[in-house]
Design an enzyme around this catalytic site. Structure first.
Site, PDB file in Angstrom:
ATOM      1  N   LYS A  17       0.826  -1.212   0.000  1.00  0.00           N
ATOM      2  CA  LYS A  17       0.000   0.000   0.000  1.00  0.00           C
ATOM      3  C   LYS A  17       0.862   1.266   0.000  1.00  0.00           C
ATOM      4  O   LYS A  17       0.621   2.212  -0.763  1.00  0.00           O
ATOM      5  CB  LYS A  17      -0.922  -0.026   1.225  1.00  0.00           C
ATOM      6  CG  LYS A  17      -1.633   1.266   1.520  1.00  0.00           C
ATOM      7  CD  LYS A  17      -2.512   1.675   0.365  1.00  0.00           C
ATOM      8  CE  LYS A  17      -2.946   3.111   0.486  1.00  0.00           C
ATOM      9  NZ  LYS A  17      -4.250   3.284   1.032  1.00  0.00           N
ATOM     10  N   CYS A  65      -3.456  10.685   1.854  1.00  0.00           N
ATOM     11  CA  CYS A  65      -2.803   9.422   1.485  1.00  0.00           C
ATOM     12  C   CYS A  65      -1.463   9.670   0.826  1.00  0.00           C
ATOM     13  O   CYS A  65      -0.415   9.380   1.389  1.00  0.00           O
ATOM     14  CB  CYS A  65      -3.700   8.659   0.513  1.00  0.00           C
ATOM     15  SG  CYS A  65      -5.371   8.504   1.134  1.00  0.00           S
TER      16      CYS A  65
HETATM   17  N1  SAJ Z   1      -2.230  14.715  -8.543  1.00  0.00           N
HETATM   18  C1  SAJ Z   1      -1.404  15.497  -9.355  1.00  0.00           C
HETATM   19  N2  SAJ Z   1      -1.069  15.014 -10.581  1.00  0.00           N
HETATM   20  C2  SAJ Z   1      -1.504  13.796 -11.029  1.00  0.00           C
HETATM   21  C3  SAJ Z   1      -2.324  12.995 -10.196  1.00  0.00           C
HETATM   22  C4  SAJ Z   1      -2.661  13.491  -8.950  1.00  0.00           C
HETATM   23  O1  SAJ Z   1      -0.993  16.605  -8.986  1.00  0.00           O
HETATM   24  O2  SAJ Z   1      -1.159  13.453 -12.171  1.00  0.00           O
HETATM   25  C5  SAJ Z   1      -2.588  15.212  -7.192  1.00  0.00           C
HETATM   26  C6  SAJ Z   1      -4.094  15.423  -7.011  1.00  0.00           C
HETATM   27  O3  SAJ Z   1      -4.485  16.670  -7.502  1.00  0.00           O
HETATM   28  C7  SAJ Z   1      -4.212  15.308  -5.512  1.00  0.00           C
HETATM   29  C8  SAJ Z   1      -3.159  14.259  -5.153  1.00  0.00           C
HETATM   30  O4  SAJ Z   1      -2.270  14.212  -6.256  1.00  0.00           O
HETATM   31  O5  SAJ Z   1      -3.864  16.526  -4.866  1.00  0.00           O
HETATM   32  C9  SAJ Z   1      -3.689  12.866  -4.901  1.00  0.00           C
HETATM   33  O6  SAJ Z   1      -4.748  12.558  -5.794  1.00  0.00           O
HETATM   34  P1  SAJ Z   1      -4.998  11.129  -6.450  1.00  0.00           P
HETATM   35  O7  SAJ Z   1      -6.288  11.224  -7.156  1.00  0.00           O
HETATM   36  O8  SAJ Z   1      -3.844  10.697  -7.264  1.00  0.00           O
HETATM   37  O9  SAJ Z   1      -5.039  10.109  -5.227  1.00  0.00           O
HETATM   38  P2  SAJ Z   1      -5.852  10.080  -3.816  1.00  0.00           P
HETATM   39  O10 SAJ Z   1      -4.942  10.633  -2.751  1.00  0.00           O
HETATM   40  O11 SAJ Z   1      -7.198  10.633  -3.915  1.00  0.00           O
HETATM   41  O12 SAJ Z   1      -5.992   8.503  -3.603  1.00  0.00           O
HETATM   42  C10 SAJ Z   1      -4.822   7.703  -3.519  1.00  0.00           C
HETATM   43  C11 SAJ Z   1      -4.991   6.520  -4.506  1.00  0.00           C
HETATM   44  N3  SAJ Z   1      -3.724   5.837  -4.674  1.00  0.00           N
HETATM   45  C12 SAJ Z   1      -3.188   5.577  -5.896  1.00  0.00           C
HETATM   46  O13 SAJ Z   1      -3.728   5.942  -6.931  1.00  0.00           O
HETATM   47  C13 SAJ Z   1      -1.914   4.811  -5.936  1.00  0.00           C
HETATM   48  C14 SAJ Z   1      -6.050   5.567  -3.975  1.00  0.00           C
HETATM   49  O14 SAJ Z   1      -6.118   4.409  -4.790  1.00  0.00           O
HETATM   50  C15 SAJ Z   1      -5.735   5.163  -2.531  1.00  0.00           C
HETATM   51  O15 SAJ Z   1      -6.710   4.299  -1.984  1.00  0.00           O
HETATM   52  C16 SAJ Z   1      -5.739   6.430  -1.705  1.00  0.00           C
HETATM   53  O16 SAJ Z   1      -4.677   7.257  -2.192  1.00  0.00           O
HETATM   54  C17 SAJ Z   1      -5.513   6.066  -0.251  1.00  0.00           C
HETATM   55  O17 SAJ Z   1      -6.498   6.049   0.513  1.00  0.00           O
HETATM   56  O18 SAJ Z   1      -4.381   5.733   0.114  1.00  0.00           O
END
Ligand code: SAJ
Length: 436
Positions: free
Chosen positions: A213, A267
């Site tokens: 994870k 996360c």
């Molecule tokens: N973000 C960027 N650029 C990107 C992708 C995301 O700047 O290309 C930023 C988003 O704007 C946000 C942050 O990253 O601020 C996180 O967003 P996210 O949508 O990538 O992920 P989370 O935090 O909502 O959810 C993550 C997920 N993990 C992965 O994709 C590996 C989810 O599957 C997990 O269950 C969750 O963390 C968790 O609970 O750990």
């Protein structure tokens, strides 16, 4: 009257616990949802979801109305316990495991032997083993394996991996990793999760499951840091980062992620620290990525300050407070840091914060002296500088004409389209440079 024995008791009715409880209940399991907050318990028992998450309200209200899901503040007797409490960052970048300890203390007296105890909360390596040891301290009459003839409790880790905004889909379709302190425990947990999970269920030991994870979120963080660093490099070089990434991603083995105002949420912005904390001397890359992402909001603020250098008293519209699109969650949101810094660094300016998904200004922002959220049209009309921080659907359809003549900082690249560019905006590139 005999005490009810629930099939599943889910401890913690937050973003993970509530959908998990509701998913089991929707499959006909008798589920107790436990939370320390009376307001959350009351909301769930009315069939309401106390936060914004697509498709969840209907599952929760259905499960409650049919009597399969009931919420309460104390832990009842159950055959399986699922712990889904927060494991936030502590001072010094380790995990604060106090909620987990409280959950274990609350469920320990209820154990009769034979139960499954699943830790779903994201946890540093070794946590599940320590949870098992703590349970045995609290209940020396029980055991973690069957060898000593005591009643056995099966302790496993099955990290949640669902994406906020897609929780109800991913809880069913994602593959799931289950790490047991024993093989038997892992098998039992597999049978439980097969009730709700249509993805593959992969069995391993508890510590590998914990690291799986953490590694998933760290992989994202490191790759987003690369994109964020690129955006700053591109500004220095006078290159459009969005076009650059689009072209580089045509390569069959390249997939650069998207830059933004920083990384938010509880996360990705947190979990990499658990790895750094566990093995600090060998996690330089992971630490640096975290620092790159944590510094990005300050970079965006510098852009705004530079853009308004000749305009003291300018009005700034800040679009988006949540940590990502189409949710209301402001935890660790880079927007919150950006707004706080704007208030500090542009004391003569008026800052108008807009977020259609957030009901009221979070305390951290209200504490900066801002009194309320503003409507999108009103804020844009009044603004000299419009800062787009979150790609909420509502912001995708902003009329380019309403932005005409204003300075723009579009950290998500959503207005960076040819038709918008043609509207002769004074576009400031996404990273450091200030356009005019
Ligand atoms: N973000 C960027 N650029 C990107 C992708 C995301 O700047 O290309 C930023 C988003 O704007 C946000 C942050 O990253 O601020 C996180 O967003 P996210 O949508 O990538 O992920 P989370 O935090 O909502 O959810 C993550 C997920 N993990 C992965 O994709 C590996 C989810 O599957 C997990 O269950 C969750 O963390 C968790 O609970 O750990």
């Amino acid at each position: 009257m005999d005490e009810t024995i629930f099939d599943v008791a889910v401890i913690g009715l937050g973003y993970i616990g509530l959908p998990t409880a509701a998913s089991f209940a929707a499959k006909g399991k008798h589920v107790a949802g436990i939370d320390v907050k009376q307001a959350t318990v009351d909301a769930v028992n009315r069939g309401e979801v106390p936060f914004v998450e697509p498709d969840m309200a209907v599952v929760v209200s259905g499960a409650v109305n049919l009597g399969y899901l009931v919420a309460m503040t104390t832990v009842p007797t159950a055959d399986a316990y699922i712990i889904a409490v927060p494991t936030p960052l502590a001072e010094g970048k380790g995990a604060d495991l106090s909620y987990l300890r409280s959950a274990v203390e609350a469920l320990a007296p209820k154990l009769r032997g034979g139960e499954l105890v699943v830790l779903e909360s994201t946890s540093p390596p070794g946590t599940t083993e320590r949870l098992g040891a703590y349970l045995m301290e609290l209940r020396p009459d029980l055991s973690l394996d069957a060898t000593d003839g005591h009643g056995q409790v099966h302790v496993v880790h099955s990290p949640e991996r669902v994406l906020p905004g897609r929780i109800m889909i991913e809880i069913v379709t994602n593959d799931r990793v289950i790490g047991g302190l024993t093989e038997e425990g892992a098998q039992l947990a597999k049978r439980l999760y097969e009730v709700i999970c249509q993805g593959q269920i992969l069995l391993t030991d508890a510590t590998t499951a914990e690291m799986t994870k953490l590694v998933e979120n760290t992989f994202r963080d490191v790759n987003i840091a690369f994109a964020n660093e690129l955006s700053i490099i591109c500004d220095k070089l006078g290159i459009d980062v969005w076009k650059l990434i689009e072209m580089a991603n045509h390569h069959p083995r390249v997939n650069v992620l998207r830059p933004g105002p920083g990384v938010g949420g509880h996360c990705i912005a947190v979990d990499p620290w658990f790895i750094v904390d566990a093995v600090p001397e060998h996690s330089g890359l992971i630490r640096t990525a975290r620092e790159v992402n944590d510094s990005k909001p300050y970079h965006v603020v510098r852009q705004a300050v530079e853009a308004l250098a000749d305009k003291p008293g300018a009005t700034v519209a800040v679009l988006g407070l949540a940590f990502k699109a189409n949710i209301d969650d402001v935890r660790e949101s880079p927007s919150v840091t950006i707004v706080q810094e704007l208030v500090k660094q542009l004391p003569a300016s008026t800052i108008l914060v807009v977020d259609p998904n957030v009901e009221e200004l979070p305390a951290a922002v209200a504490g900066s002296g801002l009194s309320r959220l503003h409507g999108q049209d009103e804020a844009i009309a009044a603004a000299d500088l419009v800062m787009l921080l979150v790609d909420h659907d509502d912001f995708l359809t902003v009329d380019p004409a309403s932005l005409e003549g204003k300075q723009i900082i579009d950290t998500k690249g959503i207005w960076n389209q040819p038709d918008v560019a043609e509207a002769s905006l004074q576009h400031i590139p996404v990273g450091a440079g200030v356009g005019g």
